[in-house]
Design a protein around this motif. Structure first.
Motif, PDB file in Angstrom:
ATOM      1  N   HIS A  72     -10.075  13.785  -3.669  1.00 41.74           N
ATOM      2  CA  HIS A  72     -10.169  15.244  -3.776  1.00 41.74           C
ATOM      3  C   HIS A  72      -9.336  15.921  -2.690  1.00 41.74           C
ATOM      4  O   HIS A  72      -8.987  15.313  -1.672  1.00 41.74           O
ATOM      5  CB  HIS A  72     -11.629  15.694  -3.731  1.00 41.74           C
ATOM      6  CG  HIS A  72     -12.347  15.346  -2.465  1.00 41.74           C
ATOM      7  ND1 HIS A  72     -12.441  16.221  -1.418  1.00 41.74           N
ATOM      8  CD2 HIS A  72     -13.009  14.233  -2.078  1.00 41.74           C
ATOM      9  CE1 HIS A  72     -13.139  15.660  -0.448  1.00 41.74           C
ATOM     10  NE2 HIS A  72     -13.489  14.458  -0.822  1.00 41.74           N
ATOM     11  N   ALA A 132     -11.742   3.794  -7.508  1.00 40.47           N
ATOM     12  CA  ALA A 132     -12.645   4.778  -6.898  1.00 40.47           C
ATOM     13  C   ALA A 132     -12.259   6.111  -7.507  1.00 40.47           C
ATOM     14  O   ALA A 132     -11.211   6.225  -8.134  1.00 40.47           O
ATOM     15  CB  ALA A 132     -12.469   4.807  -5.380  1.00 40.47           C
ATOM     16  N   GLN A 137      -9.938  15.685   1.044  1.00 40.29           N
ATOM     17  CA  GLN A 137      -9.716  14.335   1.554  1.00 40.29           C
ATOM     18  C   GLN A 137      -8.220  14.026   1.624  1.00 40.29           C
ATOM     19  O   GLN A 137      -7.776  13.325   2.539  1.00 40.29           O
ATOM     20  CB  GLN A 137     -10.436  13.323   0.647  1.00 40.29           C
ATOM     21  CG  GLN A 137     -10.487  11.922   1.214  1.00 40.29           C
ATOM     22  CD  GLN A 137     -11.319  11.832   2.481  1.00 40.29           C
ATOM     23  OE1 GLN A 137     -12.450  12.317   2.522  1.00 40.29           O
ATOM     24  NE2 GLN A 137     -10.765  11.220   3.527  1.00 40.29           N
ATOM     25  N   ARG A 196      -7.150  15.396   4.721  1.00 37.71           N
ATOM     26  CA  ARG A 196      -7.670  14.586   5.831  1.00 37.71           C
ATOM     27  C   ARG A 196      -6.791  13.331   6.036  1.00 37.71           C
ATOM     28  O   ARG A 196      -6.455  12.977   7.163  1.00 37.71           O
ATOM     29  CB  ARG A 196      -9.124  14.191   5.540  1.00 37.71           C
ATOM     30  CG  ARG A 196      -9.750  13.264   6.556  1.00 37.71           C
ATOM     31  CD  ARG A 196      -9.863  13.892   7.935  1.00 37.71           C
ATOM     32  NE  ARG A 196     -10.426  12.939   8.887  1.00 37.71           N
ATOM     33  CZ  ARG A 196     -10.095  12.907  10.183  1.00 37.71           C
ATOM     34  NH1 ARG A 196      -9.234  13.778  10.685  1.00 37.71           N
ATOM     35  NH2 ARG A 196     -10.636  12.027  10.980  1.00 37.71           N
ATOM     36  N   TYR A 197      -6.409  12.682   4.931  1.00 35.45           N
ATOM     37  CA  TYR A 197      -5.527  11.515   5.065  1.00 35.45           C
ATOM     38  C   TYR A 197      -4.178  11.938   5.652  1.00 35.45           C
ATOM     39  O   TYR A 197      -3.568  11.203   6.431  1.00 35.45           O
ATOM     40  CB  TYR A 197      -5.320  10.819   3.720  1.00 35.45           C
ATOM     41  CG  TYR A 197      -6.519  10.045   3.196  1.00 35.45           C
ATOM     42  CD1 TYR A 197      -7.417   9.441   4.074  1.00 35.45           C
ATOM     43  CD2 TYR A 197      -6.751   9.895   1.834  1.00 35.45           C
ATOM     44  CE1 TYR A 197      -8.513   8.730   3.605  1.00 35.45           C
ATOM     45  CE2 TYR A 197      -7.843   9.181   1.349  1.00 35.45           C
ATOM     46  CZ  TYR A 197      -8.725   8.603   2.239  1.00 35.45           C
ATOM     47  OH  TYR A 197      -9.795   7.890   1.766  1.00 35.45           O
ATOM     48  N   GLN A 200      -4.644  12.322   9.278  1.00 33.51           N
ATOM     49  CA  GLN A 200      -4.734  11.033   9.970  1.00 33.51           C
ATOM     50  C   GLN A 200      -3.428  10.256   9.911  1.00 33.51           C
ATOM     51  O   GLN A 200      -3.288   9.245  10.586  1.00 33.51           O
ATOM     52  CB  GLN A 200      -5.842  10.186   9.333  1.00 33.51           C
ATOM     53  CG  GLN A 200      -7.224  10.708   9.642  1.00 33.51           C
ATOM     54  CD  GLN A 200      -8.289   9.877   8.968  1.00 33.51           C
ATOM     55  OE1 GLN A 200      -8.169   9.526   7.794  1.00 33.51           O
ATOM     56  NE2 GLN A 200      -9.341   9.562   9.688  1.00 33.51           N
ATOM     57  N   GLY A 201      -2.506  10.676   9.059  1.00 35.66           N
ATOM     58  CA  GLY A 201      -1.198  10.043   9.014  1.00 35.66           C
ATOM     59  C   GLY A 201      -1.032   8.956   7.983  1.00 35.66           C
ATOM     60  O   GLY A 201       0.028   8.345   7.903  1.00 35.66           O
ATOM     61  N   SER A 202      -2.058   8.691   7.174  1.00 34.65           N
ATOM     62  CA  SER A 202      -1.852   7.647   6.164  1.00 34.65           C
ATOM     63  C   SER A 202      -1.182   8.215   4.920  1.00 34.65           C
ATOM     64  O   SER A 202      -0.440   7.508   4.233  1.00 34.65           O
ATOM     65  CB  SER A 202      -3.158   6.919   5.828  1.00 34.65           C
ATOM     66  OG  SER A 202      -4.092   7.789   5.251  1.00 34.65           O
ATOM     67  N   ILE A 203      -1.388   9.476   4.604  1.00 27.54           N
ATOM     68  CA  ILE A 203      -0.531  10.139   3.612  1.00 27.54           C
ATOM     69  C   ILE A 203       0.663  10.678   4.373  1.00 27.54           C
ATOM     70  O   ILE A 203       0.519  11.413   5.353  1.00 27.54           O
ATOM     71  CB  ILE A 203      -1.284  11.259   2.857  1.00 27.54           C
ATOM     72  CG1 ILE A 203      -2.204  10.635   1.812  1.00 27.54           C
ATOM     73  CG2 ILE A 203      -0.305  12.232   2.188  1.00 27.54           C
ATOM     74  CD1 ILE A 203      -2.955  11.616   0.953  1.00 27.54           C
ATOM     75  N   LYS A 204       1.843  10.297   3.924  1.00 30.29           N
ATOM     76  CA  LYS A 204       3.058  10.649   4.666  1.00 30.29           C
ATOM     77  C   LYS A 204       3.973  11.580   3.877  1.00 30.29           C
ATOM     78  O   LYS A 204       4.932  12.106   4.419  1.00 30.29           O
ATOM     79  CB  LYS A 204       3.827   9.377   5.039  1.00 30.29           C
ATOM     80  CG  LYS A 204       3.046   8.467   5.985  1.00 30.29           C
ATOM     81  CD  LYS A 204       3.812   7.175   6.245  1.00 30.29           C
ATOM     82  CE  LYS A 204       2.975   6.161   6.994  1.00 30.29           C
ATOM     83  NZ  LYS A 204       2.604   6.591   8.351  1.00 30.29           N
ATOM     84  N   HIS A 234      -4.164   9.897  -5.057  1.00 31.20           N
ATOM     85  CA  HIS A 234      -4.231  11.104  -4.227  1.00 31.20           C
ATOM     86  C   HIS A 234      -3.548  12.278  -4.920  1.00 31.20           C
ATOM     87  O   HIS A 234      -2.461  12.708  -4.527  1.00 31.20           O
ATOM     88  CB  HIS A 234      -3.557  10.858  -2.876  1.00 31.20           C
ATOM     89  CG  HIS A 234      -4.042   9.634  -2.161  1.00 31.20           C
ATOM     90  ND1 HIS A 234      -5.361   9.242  -2.164  1.00 31.20           N
ATOM     91  CD2 HIS A 234      -3.388   8.716  -1.397  1.00 31.20           C
ATOM     92  CE1 HIS A 234      -5.493   8.130  -1.447  1.00 31.20           C
ATOM     93  NE2 HIS A 234      -4.312   7.783  -0.981  1.00 31.20           N
ATOM     94  N   GLY A 279       0.817  -1.209   0.000  1.00 28.91           N
ATOM     95  CA  GLY A 279       0.000   0.000   0.000  1.00 28.91           C
ATOM     96  C   GLY A 279       0.846   1.252   0.000  1.00 28.91           C
ATOM     97  O   GLY A 279       0.372   2.336   0.369  1.00 28.91           O
ATOM     98  N   TRP A 293       1.797   3.143  -2.341  1.00 29.67           N
ATOM     99  CA  TRP A 293       1.229   4.199  -3.195  1.00 29.67           C
ATOM    100  C   TRP A 293       0.364   5.156  -2.396  1.00 29.67           C
ATOM    101  O   TRP A 293       0.278   6.339  -2.704  1.00 29.67           O
ATOM    102  CB  TRP A 293       0.404   3.576  -4.331  1.00 29.67           C
ATOM    103  CG  TRP A 293      -0.642   2.595  -3.824  1.00 29.67           C
ATOM    104  CD1 TRP A 293      -0.507   1.250  -3.721  1.00 29.67           C
ATOM    105  CD2 TRP A 293      -1.938   2.903  -3.304  1.00 29.67           C
ATOM    106  NE1 TRP A 293      -1.638   0.682  -3.174  1.00 29.67           N
ATOM    107  CE2 TRP A 293      -2.530   1.675  -2.919  1.00 29.67           C
ATOM    108  CE3 TRP A 293      -2.664   4.081  -3.127  1.00 29.67           C
ATOM    109  CZ2 TRP A 293      -3.809   1.603  -2.355  1.00 29.67           C
ATOM    110  CZ3 TRP A 293      -3.947   4.006  -2.571  1.00 29.67           C
ATOM    111  CH2 TRP A 293      -4.499   2.779  -2.193  1.00 29.67           C
ATOM    112  N   GLY A 294      -0.294   4.609  -1.373  1.00 26.39           N
ATOM    113  CA  GLY A 294      -1.281   5.406  -0.638  1.00 26.39           C
ATOM    114  C   GLY A 294      -0.678   6.417   0.303  1.00 26.39           C
ATOM    115  O   GLY A 294      -1.394   7.213   0.904  1.00 26.39           O
ATOM    116  N   HIS A 295       0.669   6.388   0.458  1.00 27.38           N
ATOM    117  CA  HIS A 295       1.326   7.362   1.336  1.00 27.38           C
ATOM    118  C   HIS A 295       1.657   8.662   0.624  1.00 27.38           C
ATOM    119  O   HIS A 295       2.173   9.579   1.227  1.00 27.38           O
ATOM    120  CB  HIS A 295       2.613   6.768   1.916  1.00 27.38           C
ATOM    121  CG  HIS A 295       2.385   5.557   2.767  1.00 27.38           C
ATOM    122  ND1 HIS A 295       1.419   5.514   3.745  1.00 27.38           N
ATOM    123  CD2 HIS A 295       2.990   4.347   2.788  1.00 27.38           C
ATOM    124  CE1 HIS A 295       1.448   4.323   4.328  1.00 27.38           C
ATOM    125  NE2 HIS A 295       2.387   3.591   3.767  1.00 27.38           N
TER     126      HIS A 295
END
Lengths: 152, 815
Positions: B419, B415, B422, B425-426, B429-433, B165, B132, B134-136
């Protein structure tokens, strides 16, 4: 005629769903879209319940005793965090799905009872419930990869 | 000579319907230079607003000395906006970033490119290694980069890292334009042309203060208004803007009630038979549902919701209903307000039911706020797929995978792209680093700034900022990359009426600053992104080869650029689609009433307008659109925040003609700074009286989120509404504290609410509940607000007029 029982079931399910939308929205205020849309949808559910009330009352007069295990318990409070959000939305999804199928059942019964007024209520409300389901699915699809694969 | 600060719109050149708009060449050369001294004229277009005005940069001894409008260009016929006349001087500002910076021991220190890029790449590789990964990554771009840069970054993000993102501050300015066009017409892409101003018999401006945001377009409208058979004009705006003062009918409605107004107007048009039944039948879907929804909005009810006189609403309906060639333009008063997409679709509906689309004069601009916003939407560095492709259409995603030679599932398509709000927001929350911010300043422009600062300052988040200056955002970064700007790099961009311009490099950037394209290409090379055959993913090396790559991506899509070349653009702007079939470009879309709604071609399968719930492909196909446009209809719903006893007033934010965005450039050009040096607070005289506040008094504006201080201008804003410009941040705040350390009481977005439109995801900047408290007397000094534009004082106020003086004198030459 047993229609009253299903009307009661749907009425209660709508009222509970309204409360659950409010609770989930409040619990996830940090997700502004969830908060604002849950607030809107909670009001929508309450309107549905209000619209059902006169029919529930009317049919209750000719109803026998309520059968066992009519109602189900689908919601027992909110959670926190990204996975918590996902699970809370999933609870709402299941509750909305219950309402959705109840609208179908009540709609069929309304045909049988030749009750045009009830049918009109079903037709307008069941569309809104369908949109609620779609919104929940959309929001969960968006949240799932980040919550389940990316987040620590 | 014209003082273009005192008179931003310059002299009138009136003309009649169907005539050619006369040429008027505006220019400004600094330091007493004349055109005879100029050694080189370099073609470009404006990047300080979205109009796309073409101009040439004047160069003497490898230094920019001024600009001159291009007489032959289809957009401006030689005219230049005052921001462009003076704004280029910011290129020479002594505080330009010249070397990369990195954070060491809590401070930003100068370094070299290898070290700065090395840090970004090391962090990127570390993040990408895990599941995962990519999601950071999050990328937050701009409406001010060039097409080539967006496309390159889009490919890096979508095919290199594989992250959804990616978004731009275009989310704040034009996301609703795109969403409304996708919803009504099937894809993004403006139907109209600026020449519609030449032909129209009525102009409706929906929440669009065009006089201050696109002055050259306003000049064109004013020239029609001063000529024979002038077009009627309708303005919908809670403020007494220059547009509102010019209009024949001005609806100063309560903020947040656009939807109710539009429902009422549509009902009136339908009831009075002012619609084209044949067009509706042949070219639209949803008319019966539209009739049903708007039926619930009789004028009396609308008058109540919007707080407008019923007669004015009737007059507006008559103006629309009597027009034969209606031109509409929509902007932030709709896009940044309640029910943004739904209300903007209602404007589309007016044109659709009246059959007023795709012919001269019958035009529609779902306007852009920023100069290159259109390209971000086309190229997919924001929440769209490149080439206006549909992320939910498997064949569209497969096309991209073939073009880029990568696996389909590398491209995030499960998905909608994430935006901007969001993404933050990520990050919160710390999931985007790793958050990479280029050419934009979210620490001033996003809503609820206290929260934004908290997110950016979090040490767990690795922030890269690519900019010209040490902005409020750059102050919070871990790595700052100095970028070249307009005039220092080559690229293309596209205006609201789909006109593509080239902007050539005129001079070298200062110090070690680099073009944004070179920075992205360098990152791709260092990250060693590969395609399925092991070749480099990014195969281009400079602006022109990037443009050629983009052309292939655009092939067969609505924004087809395949017959455009750099060489052709140097001769003048060209409107897309431009391909073998339309070698000279395309002036108007949908001339045959066939829209881009075919399921295989459309950019979106649609949304429920009130929740944003997505429709499934099968549901969309079942509607059998067959090239017909959609008429969407939803009831009015009140804003997420409405006035209360505690916060009894409504805040709206906006712009002045003298500044752009967060003033990164316009705040560094003397003439523009003098014209609008400091933030202010607009109040209506009735509200001011009630609060015991006079002109120039210092007040505190408070919302549940923060406080802003400013000196009051008493003017024509509607009662109950407070206006604060959003341009002013902290880099030049008067308290002298370093950005991030001083008092945070200047930026309007300290007050705004974190909420967004359910479909376009555009934040709501135009509706927040506030209260106003007086803090100090004016001492006889008027507010620093300009006297030109929205904050124009009431007649007889005696406040000295805003002027530029000799330093702002600029030639304006007629034919």
């Amino acid at each position: 005629m047993h229609l009253a029982h299903y009307l009661g079931l749907l009425h209660k399910a709508q009222a509970r769903l309204g409360d659950a939308f409010t609770e989930v929205g409040e619990a996830h205020r940090e997700e502004p879209d969830v908060f604002h849309i849950c607030e809107k949808l909670a009001a929508q559910c309450r309107q549905h319940a209000e619209k059902l009330e006169p029919f529930a009352r009317r049919y209750a007069e000719e109803a026998p005793k309520e059968p066992d295990r009519l109602h189900s318990e689908l919601f027992s409070g909110t959670r926190t965090g990204p996975i918590g959000l996902l699970r809370d939305l999933q609870d709402l999804y299941l509750m909305a799905a219950e309402c959705d199928i109840c609208w179908t059942v009540v709609g069929q019964a309304a045909y049988g009872a030749r009750d045009e007024d009830l049918l009109a209520v079903v037709k307008s409300c069941e569309q809104e419930t369908a949109v609620q389901l779609k919104w929940l699915r959309t929001r969960m699809k968006q949240a799932a990869p980040q919550a389940l694969v990316v987040a620590d | 000579m014209v003082d273009r600060i005192a008179d931003p719109w310059g002299p009138r050149t009136p003309y009649g319907p169907g005539e050619r708009w006369p040429v008027r060449v505006d220019s400004f050369l600094s330091d007493g230079h004349t055109e005879a001294d100029v050694q080189r004229w370099v073609p470009t277009a404006s990047i300080l607003h979205s109009n796309g005005d073409a101009m040439d940069i004047a160069v003497i001894d490898d230094r920019i000395v001024g600009v001159r409008g291009r007489a032959g260009d289809r957009i401006n016929h030689g005219r230049v906006d005052p921001k462009d006349l003076y704004g280029w001087q910011a290129n020479h500002s002594p505080d330009r970033l010249r070397r990369p910076l990195i954070r060491e021991g809590g401070r930003l220190v100068e370094t070299d490119w290898d070290t700065a890029m090395g840090r970004i790449v090391a962090r990127s590789k570390e993040l990408l290694a895990g599941p995962g990964g990519w999601g950071h990554f999050g990328f937050y771009t701009s409406g001010q980069l060039f097409l080539e840069e967006y496309y390159t970054l889009g490919v890096i993000g979508k095919a290199g890292l594989g992250t959804p993102h990616m978004d731009g501050n275009t989310r704040l300015c034009t996301a609703t334009a795109a969403a409304a066009m996708k919803a009504s017409f099937g894809t993004d892409g403006q139907p109209g042309s600026y020449t519609d101003v030449d032909h129209c018999d009525a102009i409706a401006l929906w929440g669009h203060n065009v006089a201050e945001t696109q002055t050259v377009l306003w000049m064109r409208m004013l020239d029609r208004r001063r000529g024979p058979n002038r077009p009627a004009m309708l303005a919908v705006d809670p403020r007494a803007t220059p547009v509102a003062r010019e209009a024949d009918v001005h609806l100063a409605l309560r903020n947040g009630t656009n939807m109710a107004l539009l429902n009422g107007l549509l009902r009136e048009l339908i009831h009075r038979g002012w619609y084209d039944e044949k067009y509706v039948r042949a070219h639209t879907i949803g008319f019966d549902e539209l009739c049903k929804v708007v039926e619930d909005y009789p004028i009396a009810k609308v008058a109540e919701i919007c707080d407008l006189p019923a007669r004015q609403i009737e007059q507006a309906a008559e103006l629309l209903g009597h027009s034969e060639r209606l031109l509409s333009t929509v902007l932030q008063g709709f896009y940044q307000s309640n029910q943004a997409t739904a209300a903007s679709c209602q404007v589309n509906n007016i044109h659709l039911i009246r059959g007023m689309i795709g012919r001269p004069g019958a035009g529609l601009y779902q306007m852009n706020g920023q100069p290159t916003a259109q390209n971000n939407r086309e190229c997919g560095a924001d929440g769209d797929l490149p080439g206006l492709r549909n992320w939910a259409n498997e064949e569209h995603v497969a096309e991209l995978a073939r073009l880029w030679n990568v696996e389909v599932d590398t491209i995030p398509h499960w998905a909608p792209p994430t935006h901007a709000m969001q993404i933050f927001r990520y990050a919160e929350q710390g999931s985007i680093k790793l958050l990479w911010i280029s050419a934009t300043n979210p620490a001033v422009s996003l809503p609820d700034l206290a929260r934004v600062r908290r997110i950016l300052a979090n040490p767990e988040l690795f922030v890269v900022v690519q900019d010209l200056f040490l902005t409020e955002t750059a102050e919070l970064a871990d790595v700052v990359l100095p970028a070249a700007t307009w005039g220092e790099k080559t690229g293309t961009f596209t205006s609201v009426d789909r006109t593509v311009h080239i902007s050539d490099k005129a001079v070298d950037p200062p110090g070690e600053a680099r073009p944004d394209l070179d920075i992205f290409l360098d990152y791709a090379r260092r990250m060693d992104f590969r395609d399925s055959d092991g070749n480099p993913l990014i195969k281009w090396t400079d602006p022109e080869s990037a443009f050629e790559a983009w052309k292939e991506c655009s092939r067969g899509r609505p924004c087809d650029y395949t017959a455009i070349t750099y060489e052709r653009l140097r001769a003048g702007g060209i409107q897309w689609p431009c391909n073998d079939e339309h070698p000279d470009g395309t002036e108007r879309l949908y001339t045959d009433g066939v829209f881009n709604t075919d399921p295989d071609y459309c950019e979106s399968y649609g949304h429920d307008m009130s929740t944003g719930a997505e429709l499934l492909p099968e549901e969309y196909k079942a509607k059998q659109p067959g090239g017909r446009a959609f008429l969407h209809a939803v009831p009015y719903q009140p804003s997420p925040e409405v006035p209360s006893d505690e916060f009894p007033l409504l805040l709206t934010t906006g712009r002045t003609v003298y500044q752009f965005h967060t003033r990164t450039k316009t705040g560094r050009a003397t003439q523009l700074v003098h014209a609008a040096p400091e933030s202010w607070v607009e109040l209506n005289p009735a509200d001011a009286d009630r609060l015991g506040v006079g002109e120039g008094d210092l007040v505190r504006v408070e919302s549940p989120r923060g406080v802003v201080r400013g000196r009051v201008r008493i003017c024509g804003v509607r009662p109950g509404v407070v206006f604060v410009p959003f341009h002013y941040g902290y880099w030049d705040a008067a308290d002298g504290a370093a950005p991030g350390e001083g008092r945070h009481d200047r930026a309007a977005n300290e007050l705004t609410i974190t909420a967004w439109d359910p479909v376009s995801k555009q934040p709501i900047f135009k509706v927040a509940a506030v209260r106003v408290v007086k803090e100090a007397d004016s001492g006889g000094r008027p507010s620093p607000a300009p006297t030109v534009g929205g904050p124009a004082p009431l007649d007889g106020s005696g406040i000295p007029a805003t002027v530029g003086g000799p330093a702002a004198e600029a030639p304006s030459r007629g034919e």
